[in-house]
Write a protein that holds these residues in place. Structure first.
Motif, PDB file in Angstrom:
ATOM      1  N   ILE A  52     -40.108  19.453  36.744  1.00 21.59           N
ATOM      2  CA  ILE A  52     -40.108  20.771  36.119  1.00 21.59           C
ATOM      3  C   ILE A  52     -39.793  21.835  37.164  1.00 21.59           C
ATOM      4  CG2 ILE A  52     -42.615  20.863  36.395  1.00 21.59           C
ATOM      5  CD1 ILE A  52     -40.676  22.615  33.570  1.00 21.59           C
ATOM      6  N   VAL A  53     -38.912  22.758  36.809  1.00 20.24           N
ATOM      7  CA  VAL A  53     -38.576  23.918  37.638  1.00 20.24           C
ATOM      8  C   VAL A  53     -39.002  25.166  36.877  1.00 20.24           C
ATOM      9  CG1 VAL A  53     -36.744  25.207  38.793  1.00 20.24           C
ATOM     10  CG2 VAL A  53     -36.607  22.707  38.641  1.00 20.24           C
ATOM     11  N   LEU A 106     -42.921  18.128  28.587  1.00 26.26           N
ATOM     12  CA  LEU A 106     -43.615  17.856  29.838  1.00 26.26           C
ATOM     13  C   LEU A 106     -44.894  17.047  29.620  1.00 26.26           C
ATOM     14  CD1 LEU A 106     -43.505  18.424  32.916  1.00 26.26           C
ATOM     15  CD2 LEU A 106     -44.805  20.523  32.473  1.00 26.26           C
ATOM     16  N   LEU A 107     -45.235  16.833  28.357  1.00 25.70           N
ATOM     17  CA  LEU A 107     -46.433  16.073  27.979  1.00 25.70           C
ATOM     18  C   LEU A 107     -47.719  16.795  28.375  1.00 25.70           C
ATOM     19  CD1 LEU A 107     -45.274  12.470  29.021  1.00 25.70           C
ATOM     20  CD2 LEU A 107     -45.012  13.619  26.816  1.00 25.70           C
ATOM     21  N   SER A 127     -43.075  26.537  24.554  1.00 28.04           N
ATOM     22  CA  SER A 127     -43.899  25.561  23.839  1.00 28.04           C
ATOM     23  C   SER A 127     -43.189  24.224  23.733  1.00 28.04           C
ATOM     24  CB  SER A 127     -44.249  26.088  22.441  1.00 28.04           C
ATOM     25  OG  SER A 127     -45.113  27.201  22.521  1.00 28.04           O
ATOM     26  N   LEU A 128     -41.880  24.240  23.475  1.00 27.37           N
ATOM     27  CA  LEU A 128     -41.129  22.991  23.412  1.00 27.37           C
ATOM     28  C   LEU A 128     -41.098  22.319  24.781  1.00 27.37           C
ATOM     29  CD1 LEU A 128     -39.400  20.887  22.084  1.00 27.37           C
ATOM     30  CD2 LEU A 128     -37.437  22.435  22.220  1.00 27.37           C
ATOM     31  N   LEU A 129     -40.939  23.099  25.835  1.00 27.98           N
ATOM     32  CA  LEU A 129     -40.951  22.519  27.175  1.00 27.98           C
ATOM     33  C   LEU A 129     -42.303  21.890  27.487  1.00 27.98           C
ATOM     34  CD1 LEU A 129     -38.959  25.172  29.236  1.00 27.98           C
ATOM     35  CD2 LEU A 129     -38.199  22.887  28.581  1.00 27.98           C
ATOM     36  N   ARG A 130     -43.375  22.493  27.002  1.00 24.85           N
ATOM     37  CA  ARG A 130     -44.699  21.906  27.215  1.00 24.85           C
ATOM     38  C   ARG A 130     -44.828  20.559  26.515  1.00 24.85           C
ATOM     39  NH1 ARG A 130     -48.125  27.468  26.102  1.00 24.85           N
ATOM     40  NH2 ARG A 130     -47.906  28.370  28.201  1.00 24.85           N
ATOM     41  N   ASP A 149     -54.417   8.273  31.097  1.00 21.47           N
ATOM     42  CA  ASP A 149     -53.840   7.643  32.286  1.00 21.47           C
ATOM     43  C   ASP A 149     -52.374   7.288  32.075  1.00 21.47           C
ATOM     44  OD1 ASP A 149     -56.191   7.858  33.686  1.00 21.47           O
ATOM     45  OD2 ASP A 149     -56.866   5.818  33.247  1.00 21.47           O
ATOM     46  N   SER A 150     -52.045   6.789  30.883  1.00 22.72           N
ATOM     47  CA  SER A 150     -50.653   6.441  30.583  1.00 22.72           C
ATOM     48  C   SER A 150     -49.776   7.677  30.535  1.00 22.72           C
ATOM     49  CB  SER A 150     -50.577   5.682  29.260  1.00 22.72           C
ATOM     50  OG  SER A 150     -51.298   4.472  29.320  1.00 22.72           O
ATOM     51  N   LEU A 151     -50.321   8.786  30.003  1.00 21.17           N
ATOM     52  CA  LEU A 151     -49.570  10.039  29.981  1.00 21.17           C
ATOM     53  C   LEU A 151     -49.286  10.529  31.396  1.00 21.17           C
ATOM     54  CD1 LEU A 151     -51.297  12.000  27.072  1.00 21.17           C
ATOM     55  CD2 LEU A 151     -48.934  11.174  27.116  1.00 21.17           C
ATOM     56  N   LEU A 152     -50.264  10.415  32.278  1.00 21.95           N
ATOM     57  CA  LEU A 152     -50.071  10.833  33.660  1.00 21.95           C
ATOM     58  C   LEU A 152     -48.998   9.991  34.335  1.00 21.95           C
ATOM     59  CD1 LEU A 152     -53.767  11.468  34.779  1.00 21.95           C
ATOM     60  CD2 LEU A 152     -51.978  13.182  34.418  1.00 21.95           C
TER      61      LEU A 152
END
Length: 262
Positions: free
Chosen positions: A125-126, A91-92, A85-88, A114-117
């Motif tokens: 991310i791996v 990763l935005l 959940s923290l990684l999500r 659009d700004s988030l993208l």
């Protein structure tokens, strides 16, 4: 200790030895990756962040921390502690239920889609399960992020080949994922994650599907990305022996609460 140019990455069962060449990694990003270009003291800042899914209980509680550019952190904790959940959030791909997340000097809560993208393009991310496309060769899998960005193959081909040689897959670039070992798949996944030169690299249990010896070599590879390029890395793992081998700060999650051990 970080690997130095000329050291062997070593080999697992079914793999030949691969020669590491740090100079190739430096050339790979020399034109585009400036490790001193970030002037803000923190690349990532969380302030009183909480996360819940729907009407359920909070998965993450009151997270307050900051990540400096060019740092390396382990993210660890028991199963169900909230690491994914923290990684999500990092990763935005998920927004917090409360609190403030600042990345690259921007309040994420104020950004439109659009700004988030656009911001997400600075984050690699791996995944533990590799997520390589079986119908694409190793070269094509690694090049995929650049193809999505619309870059012509004539521009990205030399960089993809150079990076594949650096991670020890130069001789496997035309192989399909079904013909790769677990270690080779993970190195291909790492190469794909860094080919677009992200400022932040997240790794979700990247050593979970390989043996302990190969786990250590993979972390050495992440360490060299951090040391040579100044790439900020957060690597999630539950392998305590692996943590003891590397002297990096630990972000420890337990029941949704975070503590950081330097």
């Amino acid at each position: 200790m970080p690997l130095s140019p000329g050291q062997w990455l070593g080999h697992a069962a079914g793999e030949g030895p691969r020669c590491y060449d740090g100079a190739k990694l430096i050339r790979f990003c020399a034109a585009d990756f400036n490790r001193t270009s970030w002037e803000h003291p923190f690349l990532i800042e969380f302030s009183d962040v909480g996360l819940r899914y729907g009407n359920g209980p909070e998965i993450l509680k009151d997270l307050t921390f900051s990540i400096e550019p060019g740092s390396f952190h382990f993210l660890t904790g028991p199963s169900g502690a909230g690491k994914t959940s923290l990684l999500r959030l990092l990763l935005l791909s998920t927004k917090p239920s409360r609190g403030k997340v600042t990345m690259f000097g921007e309040d994420v809560g104020n950004l439109d889609q659009d700004s988030l993208l656009q911001m997400r393009r600075h984050i690699g991310i791996v995944f533990q399960e590799f997520r390589l496309l079986d119908h694409l060769t190793t070269f094509e899998n690694v090049a995929l992020p650049l193809r999505v960005l619309g870059q012509p193959e004539s521009e990205y081909r030399p960089n993809v080949i150079e990076l594949l040689e650096w991670v020890g897959l130069g001789e496997r670039m035309h192989a399909l994922p079904t013909l790769l070992s677990g270690g080779e798949k993970q190195r291909a996944a790492i190469a794909r994650a860094v080919i677009a030169r992200p400022k932040v690299l997240l790794a979700d249990e990247p050593t979970g599907n390989v043996d302990p010896d190969l786990s250590s070599r993979l972390v050495h590879l992440f360490a060299e990305l951090n040391r040579t390029l100044g790439m900020t890395i957060i690597l999630a793992t539950h392998e305590l022996p692996l943590l003891d081998r590397f002297a990096y700060p630990r972000m420890v999650l337990n029941k949704g609460e975070l503590t950081i051990h330097d």
